[in-house]
Design a protein around this motif. Structure first.
Motif, PDB file in Angstrom:
ATOM      1  N   UNK A 194    -101.219  15.735 -21.319  1.00  0.00           N
ATOM      2  CA  UNK A 194    -100.480  14.841 -20.265  1.00  0.00           C
ATOM      3  C   UNK A 194    -101.289  14.174 -19.460  1.00  0.00           C
ATOM      4  N   UNK A 195    -102.280  13.738 -19.346  1.00  0.00           N
ATOM      5  CA  UNK A 195    -103.525  12.917 -19.337  1.00  0.00           C
ATOM      6  C   UNK A 195    -103.208  11.335 -19.738  1.00  0.00           C
ATOM      7  N   UNK A 249    -107.160  25.656 -22.241  1.00  0.00           N
ATOM      8  CA  UNK A 249    -106.535  23.340 -21.137  1.00  0.00           C
ATOM      9  C   UNK A 249    -107.139  22.878 -22.004  1.00  0.00           C
ATOM     10  N   UNK A 250    -108.063  22.596 -21.830  1.00  0.00           N
ATOM     11  CA  UNK A 250    -108.182  20.944 -22.663  1.00  0.00           C
ATOM     12  C   UNK A 250    -106.882  20.774 -23.598  1.00  0.00           C
ATOM     13  N   UNK A 275    -107.544  30.677 -24.013  1.00  0.00           N
ATOM     14  CA  UNK A 275    -106.663  29.271 -22.833  1.00  0.00           C
ATOM     15  C   UNK A 275    -107.696  28.088 -23.732  1.00  0.00           C
ATOM     16  N   UNK A 306    -104.313  21.685 -23.071  1.00  0.00           N
ATOM     17  CA  UNK A 306    -102.236  21.797 -22.700  1.00  0.00           C
ATOM     18  C   UNK A 306    -102.493  20.794 -21.778  1.00  0.00           C
ATOM     19  N   UNK A 307    -103.874  19.674 -21.266  1.00  0.00           N
ATOM     20  CA  UNK A 307    -104.397  19.088 -20.496  1.00  0.00           C
ATOM     21  C   UNK A 307    -104.371  17.628 -21.165  1.00  0.00           C
ATOM     22  N   UNK A 351     -99.793  10.171 -18.466  1.00  0.00           N
ATOM     23  CA  UNK A 351    -100.292   9.487 -17.030  1.00  0.00           C
ATOM     24  C   UNK A 351    -101.366   8.315 -17.635  1.00  0.00           C
ATOM     25  N   UNK A 409     -92.663  14.841 -17.928  1.00  0.00           N
ATOM     26  CA  UNK A 409     -92.079  16.595 -18.621  1.00  0.00           C
ATOM     27  C   UNK A 409     -90.809  15.864 -19.345  1.00  0.00           C
TER      28      UNK A 409
END
Lengths: 96, 348
Positions: free
Chosen positions: A11-12, A4-5, A2, A7-8, A15, A86
């Motif tokens: 979004x980061x 994760x980074x 997985x 996916x992040x 943001x 989203x």
């Protein structure tokens, strides 16, 4: 494995961009790190109002090329920074 | 009625709960405003009949109560969840040095009933007057039988009714009688807890842990950093060093408080508070994650529970599209609900 980074990261980045947009375009008198991603945008949260909503619609179009004609989708998207993220990611995915 | 059925009533019609989790303290005197200004983490701009939603912090900046501060002509009200009225009065008294302020815990004389749901406004209009439809969120008024605060932590139209204890049974019976036409049902504190989590309201009775300040709890919107208030120095110090943040998480499996959350073999956080959501038909949780990865939209995570590992993903709050967002008192009514069109409570 997985990642994760992976996916992040998008979004980061969004943001950060949306926080800056609220402070710069909507003159929200808060530092960007105070703008929690799930806090309510309107009413008792960040205190945005209907005029700010119009400004946000304009920003979505000018900054992200997103035009939302569906009032229900817009109402849902404008609940928090995360719901706006989203929307942007969904629109990008749909356009890809 | 099960908790799941109670939540369904709250999400679709109208529900009534005892407000034993709420306490109201009245502050009178020339120093009343200055006292609340001392303890409020948020700028105290209030007109009479308005509420301000904030928190009370201890000196370590840990939230100890979820509060509405209200201006009631020359008096001020503190409506608190998470502390008893006595504890709130003691907290205020501890910060009242040099001020002319009389602090009255009303817990012995008054109690709360909580009316909520997408058609709660219609029940209240029948009870009082159609004028209540125009009551804004965080507004309040006094009626002959009770005071009515438009608030609540369910994401629906919500009214906390503050009633003299001597009239409590009579008012409850009147609400039940009027509510029959709206299929109003009594609901339990457990249903309010589930609804609060579904709508991402901080629960001061559950979501309190050592080390969790408004920064970790995503409650900074209830804080004004330029102010001095109890805990303000600790909060300022925390700002540059916060390591975690809460995120809404969901799973088709059963979640338990304390379950370790992993991405592959890497532990990235833990479940702070989990409930089964009847609205979504899956478990929801407040997940406390390491700050660099504390984002919505993550998939492929695992929660390690005593019963085994269950899949977990994070999502944007709130977890539903409340019907109250779309029910317009000027156009809709409970009687016409079957012919009115609303978006689904859960988006695909």
């Amino acid at each position: 494995m997985l990642d994760l980074e992976t996916q992040v990261a998008p979004r980061a980045a969004l943001l950060d961009r949306l926080r800056a947009l609220l402070v710069d375009h909507l003159q929200l008198r808060r530092a960007v790190d105070e703008l929690d991603p799930d806090a309510p945008l309107f009413g008792s949260g960040f205190g945005l109002d209907s005029l700010d909503a119009v400004e946000l619609v304009v920003c979505l179009e000018t900054e992200f090329g997103i035009r939302v004609g569906d009032a229900v989708a817009l109402r849902h998207a404008f609940r928090s920074l995360n719901t706006m993220i989203d929307l942007v990611l969904a629109e990008r995915g749909g356009a890809a | 009625m099960s908790v799941a059925d109670e939540v369904r009533v709250l999400r679709t019609s109208a529900a009534l709960a005892a407000g034993d989790h709420l306490a109201c303290v009245r502050v009178r005197g020339a120093g009343a405003h200055d006292l609340l200004d001392r303890i409020s983490p948020r700028e105290l701009f209030l007109r009479s009949g308005q509420l301000l939603h904030t928190v009370l912090l201890d000196d370590a900046a840990l939230p100890i109560a979820d509060v509405y501060l209200g201006c009631d002509d020359d008096d001020y009200l503190v409506i608190a969840e998470g502390m008893t009225g006595r504890a709130v009065a003691d907290y205020l008294a501890a910060h009242a040095g040099g001020l002319d302020a009389a602090i009255e815990d009303t817990s012995e004389s008054h109690a709360f009933l909580c009316l909520g749901g997408p058609y709660a406004w219609e029940v209240l209009a029948e009870l009082t007057s159609p004028d209540v439809i125009g009551l804004p969120y965080l507004g309040f008024f006094h009626a002959p039988e009770f005071s009515c605060f438009r608030a609540g932590k369910t994401g629906e139209y919500g009214y906390d009714l503050w009633i003299e204890r001597g009239r409590l049974a009579e008012v409850r019976e009147r609400i039940a009688a009027v509510g029959r036409a709206f299929d109003l049902a009594p609901i339990s504190p457990a249903a309010l807890t589930v609804a609060a989590l579904e709508n991402w309201f901080w629960n001061p009775r559950r979501d309190v842990r050592p080390g969790l300040t408004p920064i970790e709890l995503q409650l900074q919107w209830r804080i004004s950093y330029g102010r001095t208030f109890p805990g303000s120095a600790a909060l300022a110090a925390r700002r540059a060093s916060a390591q975690q943040r809460i995120v809404l998480a969901a799973s088709p499996g059963a979640l338990v408080d304390g379950a370790v959350i992993c991405a592959g073999d890497r532990a990235i956080g833990a479940v702070l508070h989990a409930e089964w959501s009847p609205t979504r038909d899956e478990a929801l949780a407040i997940a406390l994650l390491d700050r660099p990865v504390a984002h919505a939209g993550l998939t492929g995570l695992i929660a390690r529970t005593p019963a085994g590992a269950v899949p977990l993903r994070t999502l944007s709050a709130p977890a539903l599209d409340n019907r109250s967002l779309y029910v317009d008192p000027q156009r809709h009514s409970y009687a016409t609900r079957h012919t009115d069109s609303f978006p689904p409570l859960v988006r695909a």
